[in-house]
Every structure is written in structure tokens, then in C-alpha cells.
Design a protein around this motif. Sequence first.
Motif, PDB file in Angstrom:
ATOM      1  N   LYS A  36       0.855  -1.187   0.000  1.00 23.82           N
ATOM      2  CA  LYS A  36       0.000   0.000   0.000  1.00 23.82           C
ATOM      3  C   LYS A  36       0.892   1.238   0.000  1.00 23.82           C
ATOM      4  O   LYS A  36       1.909   1.287   0.702  1.00 23.82           O
ATOM      5  N   ILE A  37       0.505   2.240  -0.797  1.00 22.67           N
ATOM      6  CA  ILE A  37       1.197   3.522  -0.843  1.00 22.67           C
ATOM      7  C   ILE A  37       0.286   4.578  -0.231  1.00 22.67           C
ATOM      8  O   ILE A  37      -0.881   4.686  -0.615  1.00 22.67           O
ATOM      9  N   VAL A  38       0.802   5.363   0.719  1.00 22.90           N
ATOM     10  CA  VAL A  38       0.075   6.493   1.305  1.00 22.90           C
ATOM     11  C   VAL A  38       0.918   7.739   1.075  1.00 22.90           C
ATOM     12  O   VAL A  38       2.128   7.730   1.326  1.00 22.90           O
ATOM     13  N   TRP A  39       0.267   8.833   0.609  1.00 16.62           N
ATOM     14  CA  TRP A  39       1.045  10.019   0.234  1.00 16.62           C
ATOM     15  C   TRP A  39       0.324  11.300   0.620  1.00 16.62           C
ATOM     16  O   TRP A  39      -0.859  11.474   0.316  1.00 16.62           O
ATOM     17  N   GLY A  40       1.024  12.189   1.290  1.00 21.75           N
ATOM     18  CA  GLY A  40       0.504  13.528   1.523  1.00 21.75           C
ATOM     19  C   GLY A  40       0.492  14.302   0.209  1.00 21.75           C
ATOM     20  O   GLY A  40       1.526  14.438  -0.442  1.00 21.75           O
ATOM     21  N   LYS A  41      -0.660  14.797  -0.195  1.00 24.58           N
ATOM     22  CA  LYS A  41      -0.810  15.398  -1.521  1.00 24.58           C
ATOM     23  C   LYS A  41       0.045  16.646  -1.697  1.00 24.58           C
ATOM     24  O   LYS A  41       0.518  16.939  -2.805  1.00 24.58           O
ATOM     25  N   GLN A  42       0.269  17.394  -0.616  1.00 24.04           N
ATOM     26  CA  GLN A  42       1.025  18.652  -0.715  1.00 24.04           C
ATOM     27  C   GLN A  42       2.487  18.468  -0.278  1.00 24.04           C
ATOM     28  O   GLN A  42       3.091  19.359   0.309  1.00 24.04           O
ATOM     29  N   ASP A  43       3.060  17.329  -0.591  1.00 21.01           N
ATOM     30  CA  ASP A  43       4.459  17.061  -0.251  1.00 21.01           C
ATOM     31  C   ASP A  43       5.371  17.974  -1.072  1.00 21.01           C
ATOM     32  O   ASP A  43       5.404  17.878  -2.304  1.00 21.01           O
ATOM     33  N   ASN A  44       6.123  18.849  -0.394  1.00 18.99           N
ATOM     34  CA  ASN A  44       7.053  19.741  -1.075  1.00 18.99           C
ATOM     35  C   ASN A  44       8.370  19.061  -1.422  1.00 18.99           C
ATOM     36  O   ASN A  44       9.168  19.622  -2.170  1.00 18.99           O
ATOM     37  N   TRP A  45       8.618  17.890  -0.859  1.00 17.14           N
ATOM     38  CA  TRP A  45       9.883  17.196  -1.076  1.00 17.14           C
ATOM     39  C   TRP A  45       9.797  16.205  -2.225  1.00 17.14           C
ATOM     40  O   TRP A  45      10.704  16.118  -3.043  1.00 17.14           O
ATOM     41  N   ILE A  46       8.724  15.418  -2.237  1.00 18.56           N
ATOM     42  CA  ILE A  46       8.546  14.402  -3.275  1.00 18.56           C
ATOM     43  C   ILE A  46       7.123  14.553  -3.812  1.00 18.56           C
ATOM     44  O   ILE A  46       6.165  14.280  -3.089  1.00 18.56           O
ATOM     45  N   PRO A  47       6.943  14.963  -5.060  1.00 17.98           N
ATOM     46  CA  PRO A  47       5.599  15.268  -5.568  1.00 17.98           C
ATOM     47  C   PRO A  47       4.683  14.055  -5.563  1.00 17.98           C
ATOM     48  O   PRO A  47       5.124  12.912  -5.678  1.00 17.98           O
ATOM     49  N   VAL A  48       3.388  14.344  -5.423  1.00 21.57           N
ATOM     50  CA  VAL A  48       2.403  13.281  -5.287  1.00 21.57           C
ATOM     51  C   VAL A  48       2.359  12.367  -6.510  1.00 21.57           C
ATOM     52  O   VAL A  48       1.975  11.188  -6.403  1.00 21.57           O
ATOM     53  N   GLU A  49       2.763  12.867  -7.682  1.00 22.73           N
ATOM     54  CA  GLU A  49       2.800  12.009  -8.875  1.00 22.73           C
ATOM     55  C   GLU A  49       3.682  10.781  -8.646  1.00 22.73           C
ATOM     56  O   GLU A  49       3.466   9.714  -9.241  1.00 22.73           O
ATOM     57  N   THR A  50       4.676  10.939  -7.777  1.00 24.67           N
ATOM     58  CA  THR A  50       5.583   9.825  -7.477  1.00 24.67           C
ATOM     59  C   THR A  50       4.825   8.657  -6.859  1.00 24.67           C
ATOM     60  O   THR A  50       5.190   7.496  -7.065  1.00 24.67           O
ATOM     61  N   ALA A  51       3.781   8.952  -6.099  1.00 30.12           N
ATOM     62  CA  ALA A  51       3.014   7.883  -5.454  1.00 30.12           C
ATOM     63  C   ALA A  51       2.433   6.931  -6.492  1.00 30.12           C
ATOM     64  O   ALA A  51       2.473   5.700  -6.322  1.00 30.12           O
ATOM     65  N   TYR A  52       1.891   7.485  -7.573  1.00 27.00           N
ATOM     66  CA  TYR A  52       1.280   6.644  -8.605  1.00 27.00           C
ATOM     67  C   TYR A  52       2.338   5.893  -9.408  1.00 27.00           C
ATOM     68  O   TYR A  52       2.146   4.717  -9.762  1.00 27.00           O
ATOM     69  N   ARG A  53       3.455   6.553  -9.685  1.00 21.85           N
ATOM     70  CA  ARG A  53       4.541   5.872 -10.397  1.00 21.85           C
ATOM     71  C   ARG A  53       5.081   4.713  -9.565  1.00 21.85           C
ATOM     72  O   ARG A  53       5.325   3.623 -10.079  1.00 21.85           O
ATOM     73  N   LEU A  54       5.262   4.960  -8.284  1.00 21.65           N
ATOM     74  CA  LEU A  54       5.770   3.914  -7.402  1.00 21.65           C
ATOM     75  C   LEU A  54       4.751   2.798  -7.242  1.00 21.65           C
ATOM     76  O   LEU A  54       5.105   1.610  -7.245  1.00 21.65           O
ATOM     77  N   GLY A  55       3.485   3.164  -7.117  1.00 19.80           N
ATOM     78  CA  GLY A  55       2.441   2.150  -7.002  1.00 19.80           C
ATOM     79  C   GLY A  55       2.410   1.232  -8.204  1.00 19.80           C
ATOM     80  O   GLY A  55       2.253   0.016  -8.069  1.00 19.80           O
ATOM     81  N   GLU A  56       2.574   1.810  -9.392  1.00 21.61           N
ATOM     82  CA  GLU A  56       2.597   0.997 -10.607  1.00 21.61           C
ATOM     83  C   GLU A  56       3.839   0.119 -10.649  1.00 21.61           C
ATOM     84  O   GLU A  56       3.759  -1.073 -10.999  1.00 21.61           O
ATOM     85  N   ALA A  57       4.994   0.676 -10.277  1.00 24.87           N
ATOM     86  CA  ALA A  57       6.236  -0.091 -10.316  1.00 24.87           C
ATOM     87  C   ALA A  57       6.209  -1.270  -9.352  1.00 24.87           C
ATOM     88  O   ALA A  57       6.692  -2.359  -9.661  1.00 24.87           O
ATOM     89  N   LEU A  58       5.607  -1.055  -8.164  1.00 31.59           N
ATOM     90  CA  LEU A  58       5.559  -2.101  -7.148  1.00 31.59           C
ATOM     91  C   LEU A  58       4.330  -3.005  -7.278  1.00 31.59           C
ATOM     92  O   LEU A  58       4.190  -3.959  -6.517  1.00 31.59           O
ATOM     93  N   ARG A  59       3.463  -2.671  -8.226  1.00 28.40           N
ATOM     94  CA  ARG A  59       2.191  -3.395  -8.363  1.00 28.40           C
ATOM     95  C   ARG A  59       1.411  -3.371  -7.054  1.00 28.40           C
ATOM     96  O   ARG A  59       0.921  -4.398  -6.547  1.00 28.40           O
ATOM     97  N   ALA A  60       1.303  -2.174  -6.490  1.00 27.00           N
ATOM     98  CA  ALA A  60       0.638  -1.989  -5.205  1.00 27.00           C
ATOM     99  C   ALA A  60      -0.851  -2.277  -5.311  1.00 27.00           C
ATOM    100  O   ALA A  60      -1.480  -2.031  -6.346  1.00 27.00           O
ATOM    101  N   LYS A  61      -1.412  -2.755  -4.222  1.00 23.79           N
ATOM    102  CA  LYS A  61      -2.844  -3.006  -4.166  1.00 23.79           C
ATOM    103  C   LYS A  61      -3.636  -1.715  -4.029  1.00 23.79           C
ATOM    104  O   LYS A  61      -4.789  -1.635  -4.453  1.00 23.79           O
ATOM    105  N   GLU A  62      -3.015  -0.683  -3.427  1.00 25.94           N
ATOM    106  CA  GLU A  62      -3.751   0.550  -3.145  1.00 25.94           C
ATOM    107  C   GLU A  62      -2.789   1.730  -3.088  1.00 25.94           C
ATOM    108  O   GLU A  62      -1.676   1.615  -2.578  1.00 25.94           O
ATOM    109  N   VAL A  63      -3.246   2.863  -3.626  1.00 30.15           N
ATOM    110  CA  VAL A  63      -2.552   4.142  -3.467  1.00 30.15           C
ATOM    111  C   VAL A  63      -3.548   5.115  -2.843  1.00 30.15           C
ATOM    112  O   VAL A  63      -4.587   5.397  -3.441  1.00 30.15           O
TER     113      VAL A  63
END
Length: 313
Positions: free
Chosen positions: A257-284
Motif C-alpha cells: 500500500k502507498i500512502v502520500w501527503g498530496k502537498q508534499d514539497n519534497w517528493i511530488p504526489v505524482e511519485t506515489a502513482y509511479r511507485l504504485g505501478e512499479a511495485l504493483r501496489a494493491k492501493e494508493v
Amino acid sequence: MTSAFTSNNTALTQTFNYQNATHSYTIKWRSLGNPASPPLIFIHGTPWSSLVWTPFALSLSRHFHVYLFDNPGFGESPLEIPLPGTTTSSEPSNSRSSKITQLDADLARQSQVFAALFHYWQASDTWAQSPHIIAHDHGGLMSLRAHLLHNCHYASLCLLNVVAIGPFGQPLFKAVADNPEQFSQLPDIAIDGILESYIRNASFYELSKQDMQMLKEPWLREGGKEGFIRQLCQANYRNTDAVEGRYAEVGTKLPVKIVWGKQDNWIPVETAYRLGEALRAKEVAVVENAGHLVMFDQPGQIGVELGRWLGAV
């Protein structure tokens, strides 16, 4: 008023000593809850410590055997100590590649130490099942390296605003990495200002005075300035080359599972979806009105997300 993120009940009272070919390590840790309960490990990132997990560890220890620890050079765990007569690079000591290696840029050494601690717990506590893992920031890359490279098997993996997939980097990281000697010569009050600004940028809401002081305190001790500069240099050179090509394996072996703060100034929220796809996550799950320190900005929602996840896997 005492912050929910500080508690004597999560003080790290145990010590794990480890030595590899080049360094010795002393890791402070503790466990909470019934040892017969399913194991659950929290991994912090930089520049934080295990204290970021305090309220969640206390709550979940009612149903899990919870493990907390501080990475080498963070919180209560001292920096690793080079063994006499050893070097970490065949390059000249003043070369960039040598400095990168010394700074453990890809978190290789920290991940190796975590894996050793993991296997120590596994053997000492005779786990009946693999542990659940909850990781933040570079704890995500540590957990993935330990799983893919060091034979650490998990029941599930929950990653919150993690360093795990490039590109990385912030202007501050590069500025410090290019001139670490100049930053080390700054007066303590200047480093304190940089540290506070750096931490403030990680949250969506203003942190309480208690939480800000708790997050700053390890870096204000003797030797803390050098440690803070070191971790900023390290962050500038982090990479995922050793494991990123294998991320698809993770989701086929265990639920992610990937959990992401939408207003992350360090790592943009788009990274959550890219990582979720790469890891074949069940949930983002994207959390509104939350920055990189998502557990401080939205502790209630994070508690719900973790509870739902652990109750379902």
C-alpha cells in the motif's frame, strides 16, 4: 501540552551491536505489545527518528508486537564507526566518488544493518509469521533493499511518502553536498535556522513548538551539526539502481500500500502513482492537506489508513 509524538513509553531501551567488513554499529531499539502478537516494524527516514511513529506504535501495540529503532546516526543511535585500517572506497579520499561512498549514498549500509537487526529479531523472538512493515521517507528504500537484497520477508508493506523511485534531489541537498566544509564552518545558530526551515517545509500545517523541538533535538546535540550536514550530502546522492528494476517482484510476493501527503514539497504526489505501478501496489491512498510529514499533518487519517490496511492483510 505534551505532544502525542513524545512518550516515555516508546523510549529505546534495547541495544543491538553489529559489525560488517568496514564499520561497527550500535542501534537503539525497543518493542511494544505482546510478543505472541503478529510482528510489526516501523522504519523512519531522514532527518527524523523513531519518535515520528509514537502514537501509532502505542495504539497498534494493542494488537501487534511493535518494533521501533533508530537508524545509524539518527535519534538515539550513534554514527557508525569505521574499523581501523579499513576504507570504503578505492578512489582518492578527496574524489567525489569516494565521498559518495563514504556517505553511503544509496543507503546500502543502513539497509544492511536493518536486515541484520531484522534477522536478529526473527531468531530471538521466533516469529510465527513474517512482520508487517510501515516505512516513511528513506525507510521505504531501506525496506525494499532489505527485502530484495537481504532475504527479509514481509507479511505486508505500507509506504508513506517514501524515497524509493527517482529522480531525487533538492537545491539544499546539492548546495550542501557541493560545499560540506563551508556549511560545517557555519555557526550553530545558522545551522539551527537551516534545520528549522528544512523541517518546516516538510509539513503542510505549522508544527507545534513541542513537535518542532522534538524533531530538531537530535541534531542540536554535540556532533549533531556534522551529522545533519552528512545526511543532507547523503540525500543528494541517493539512488535506487540496485533494486528499482526489480520492484515488480515485490507486489507479486506480498501486498503493498502507498500512502502520500498530496502537498508534499519534497517528493511530488505524482511519485506515489509511479511507485504504485512499479511495485504493483494493491492501493494508493492520497491524503489531502498533508505534506511530507503526513503523520503529523493528518494523524487521524493516517491512523485510519494503517488500521484499515493491517486489518485487511
